[in-house]
Scaffold this motif. Structure first.
Motif, PDB file in Angstrom:
ATOM      1  N   ARG A 179       0.843  -1.203   0.000  1.00 12.24           N
ATOM      2  CA  ARG A 179       0.000   0.000   0.000  1.00 12.24           C
ATOM      3  C   ARG A 179       0.878   1.253   0.000  1.00 12.24           C
ATOM      4  N   ASN A 180       1.914   1.237   0.821  1.00  8.91           N
ATOM      5  CA  ASN A 180       2.829   2.383   0.856  1.00  8.91           C
ATOM      6  C   ASN A 180       3.551   2.551  -0.476  1.00  8.91           C
ATOM      7  N   GLN A 181       3.919   1.435  -1.092  1.00  9.85           N
ATOM      8  CA  GLN A 181       4.586   1.488  -2.391  1.00  9.85           C
ATOM      9  C   GLN A 181       3.660   2.070  -3.460  1.00  9.85           C
ATOM     10  N   PHE A 182       2.385   1.670  -3.419  1.00 11.46           N
ATOM     11  CA  PHE A 182       1.453   2.197  -4.422  1.00 11.46           C
ATOM     12  C   PHE A 182       1.216   3.687  -4.208  1.00 11.46           C
ATOM     13  N   ALA A 183       1.108   4.105  -2.950  1.00 13.28           N
ATOM     14  CA  ALA A 183       0.928   5.532  -2.654  1.00 13.28           C
ATOM     15  C   ALA A 183       2.118   6.333  -3.194  1.00 13.28           C
ATOM     16  N   SER A 184       3.321   5.790  -3.051  1.00 13.88           N
ATOM     17  CA  SER A 184       4.513   6.455  -3.580  1.00 13.88           C
ATOM     18  C   SER A 184       4.482   6.494  -5.110  1.00 13.88           C
ATOM     19  N   THR A 185       3.955   5.431  -5.715  1.00 18.98           N
ATOM     20  CA  THR A 185       3.860   5.383  -7.172  1.00 18.98           C
ATOM     21  C   THR A 185       2.862   6.417  -7.676  1.00 18.98           C
ATOM     22  N   ALA A 188       4.580   9.708  -7.453  1.00 17.49           N
ATOM     23  CA  ALA A 188       5.597   9.858  -8.499  1.00 17.49           C
ATOM     24  C   ALA A 188       4.973  10.157  -9.856  1.00 17.49           C
ATOM     25  N   ASN A 189       3.722   9.740 -10.021  1.00 16.37           N
ATOM     26  CA  ASN A 189       3.019   9.988 -11.282  1.00 16.37           C
ATOM     27  C   ASN A 189       2.043  11.160 -11.167  1.00 16.37           C
ATOM     28  N   ARG A 190       2.302  12.020 -10.195  1.00 17.06           N
ATOM     29  CA  ARG A 190       1.552  13.264  -9.990  1.00 17.06           C
ATOM     30  C   ARG A 190       0.046  13.059  -9.874  1.00 17.06           C
ATOM     31  N   ASN A 192      -1.802  10.774 -11.166  1.00 17.72           N
ATOM     32  CA  ASN A 192      -2.447  10.147 -12.319  1.00 17.72           C
ATOM     33  C   ASN A 192      -2.603   8.647 -12.026  1.00 17.72           C
ATOM     34  N   LEU A 193      -3.832   8.225 -11.717  1.00 14.82           N
ATOM     35  CA  LEU A 193      -4.062   6.837 -11.326  1.00 14.82           C
ATOM     36  C   LEU A 193      -3.765   5.852 -12.449  1.00 14.82           C
ATOM     37  N   ASP A 194      -4.133   6.212 -13.663  1.00 16.87           N
ATOM     38  CA  ASP A 194      -3.890   5.302 -14.792  1.00 16.87           C
ATOM     39  C   ASP A 194      -2.404   5.007 -14.947  1.00 16.87           C
ATOM     40  N   LYS A 195      -1.581   6.049 -14.857  1.00 15.31           N
ATOM     41  CA  LYS A 195      -0.127   5.864 -14.985  1.00 15.31           C
ATOM     42  C   LYS A 195       0.430   5.107 -13.778  1.00 15.31           C
ATOM     43  N   ALA A 196      -0.093   5.435 -12.601  1.00 13.80           N
ATOM     44  CA  ALA A 196       0.384   4.767 -11.388  1.00 13.80           C
ATOM     45  C   ALA A 196       0.069   3.276 -11.444  1.00 13.80           C
ATOM     46  N   ILE A 197      -1.132   2.926 -11.898  1.00 16.92           N
ATOM     47  CA  ILE A 197      -1.526   1.519 -12.006  1.00 16.92           C
ATOM     48  C   ILE A 197      -0.649   0.793 -13.012  1.00 16.92           C
ATOM     49  N   ALA A 198      -0.409   1.431 -14.143  1.00 19.83           N
ATOM     50  CA  ALA A 198       0.396   0.805 -15.197  1.00 19.83           C
ATOM     51  C   ALA A 198       1.847   0.608 -14.768  1.00 19.83           C
ATOM     52  N   ASN A 199       2.346   1.502 -13.913  1.00 16.85           N
ATOM     53  CA  ASN A 199       3.752   1.464 -13.519  1.00 16.85           C
ATOM     54  C   ASN A 199       4.006   0.782 -12.183  1.00 16.85           C
ATOM     55  N   PHE A 200       2.941   0.335 -11.514  1.00 16.19           N
ATOM     56  CA  PHE A 200       3.108  -0.227 -10.173  1.00 16.19           C
ATOM     57  C   PHE A 200       3.668  -1.639 -10.228  1.00 16.19           C
ATOM     58  N   VAL A 201       4.745  -1.864  -9.453  1.00 18.74           N
ATOM     59  CA  VAL A 201       5.348  -3.195  -9.329  1.00 18.74           C
ATOM     60  C   VAL A 201       5.571  -3.450  -7.838  1.00 18.74           C
ATOM     61  N   PRO A 202       4.726  -4.249  -7.199  1.00 20.04           N
ATOM     62  CA  PRO A 202       4.921  -4.541  -5.773  1.00 20.04           C
ATOM     63  C   PRO A 202       6.217  -5.296  -5.538  1.00 20.04           C
TER      64      PRO A 202
END
Length: 209
Positions: A179-185, A188-190, A192-202
């Motif tokens: 969860r903390n990693q996704f919040a940081s992602t 990092a993507n300002r 933008n949920l779509d970009k954060a989801i696409a770039n998220f790697v747990p």
């Protein structure tokens, strides 16, 4: 209350009690559940080791077939999205769950590729206040005689089957870590949920106590 209504109510009550009894009977003891899925996975890893060492895709398939049916990925992913789950669209939630599931299975496969017949002991289950939730502890003995504690947090699904909702590894809450990693992602993507989801790697490797 008419006789017909009384009979209908009595029939409904009886059917509800029978359904509840069936769900209760169908629910496997949480300890037995963890013991079974862990034994099935490690047995297969041992049996097919020579084959998956030559073919990494086979290892991924083994892990997927032995983990995916027993994990509540929807609930797990919802917890990892945290505050962003409420503002996400249905499509974004589905996309995140799919990406999270594939990443997690790949992470498990990478870790299990080094499996060397390590022994594990599932501890006795102690029931809590909520019959639809359970916590099962396990100790894994490494080849260097180190003991690694693992805790599986389980939930009972609508079919009366246990599913893994979260894992604590050596004191580290993986759900909270992700969860903390996704919040940081997202940051990092300002935002933008779509970009954060696409770039998220747990990454469990980045977990810290």
């Amino acid at each position: 209350m008419s006789i017909i209504v009384k009979r209908a109510f009595a029939l409904f009550t009886m059917m509800s009690m029978m359904l509840f009894a069936q769900l209760s009977l169908a629910a496997e003891n949480p300890k037995d559940f963890v013991q079974r899925i862990s034994t099935d996975l490690t047995t297969r890893l041992t049996k097919e080791k020579a084959a998956y060492q030559k073919d990494p895709q086979l290892l991924l398939k083994i892990v997927q077939e032995n983990i995916e049916p027993y994990v509540d990925f929807n609930g797990f992913a919802k917890g990892v999205m945290g505050q962003f789950y409420r503002q996400a669209s249905d499509k974004q939630r589905a996309d995140f769950t799919d990406i999270f599931k594939k990443s997690l299975i790949k992470t498990y496969a990478n870790g299990l590729g080094a499996y060397e017949n390590q022994k594990f002991t599932v501890k006795p289950f102690v029931a809590g206040d909520d019959p639809k939730k359970a916590q099962v502890d396990m100790d894994i003995q490494t080849n260097s005689s180190t003991t690694i504690p693992v805790t599986y947090q389980l939930v009972l699904d609508a079919k009366g089957q246990w599913k893994v909702r979260n894992v604590l590894l050596n004191g580290i809450n993986l759900g909270l870590t992700f969860r903390n990693q996704f919040a940081s992602t997202v940051e990092a993507n300002r935002g933008n949920l779509d970009k954060a989801i696409a770039n998220f790697v747990p990454s469990a490797g980045e977990a810290k106590k």
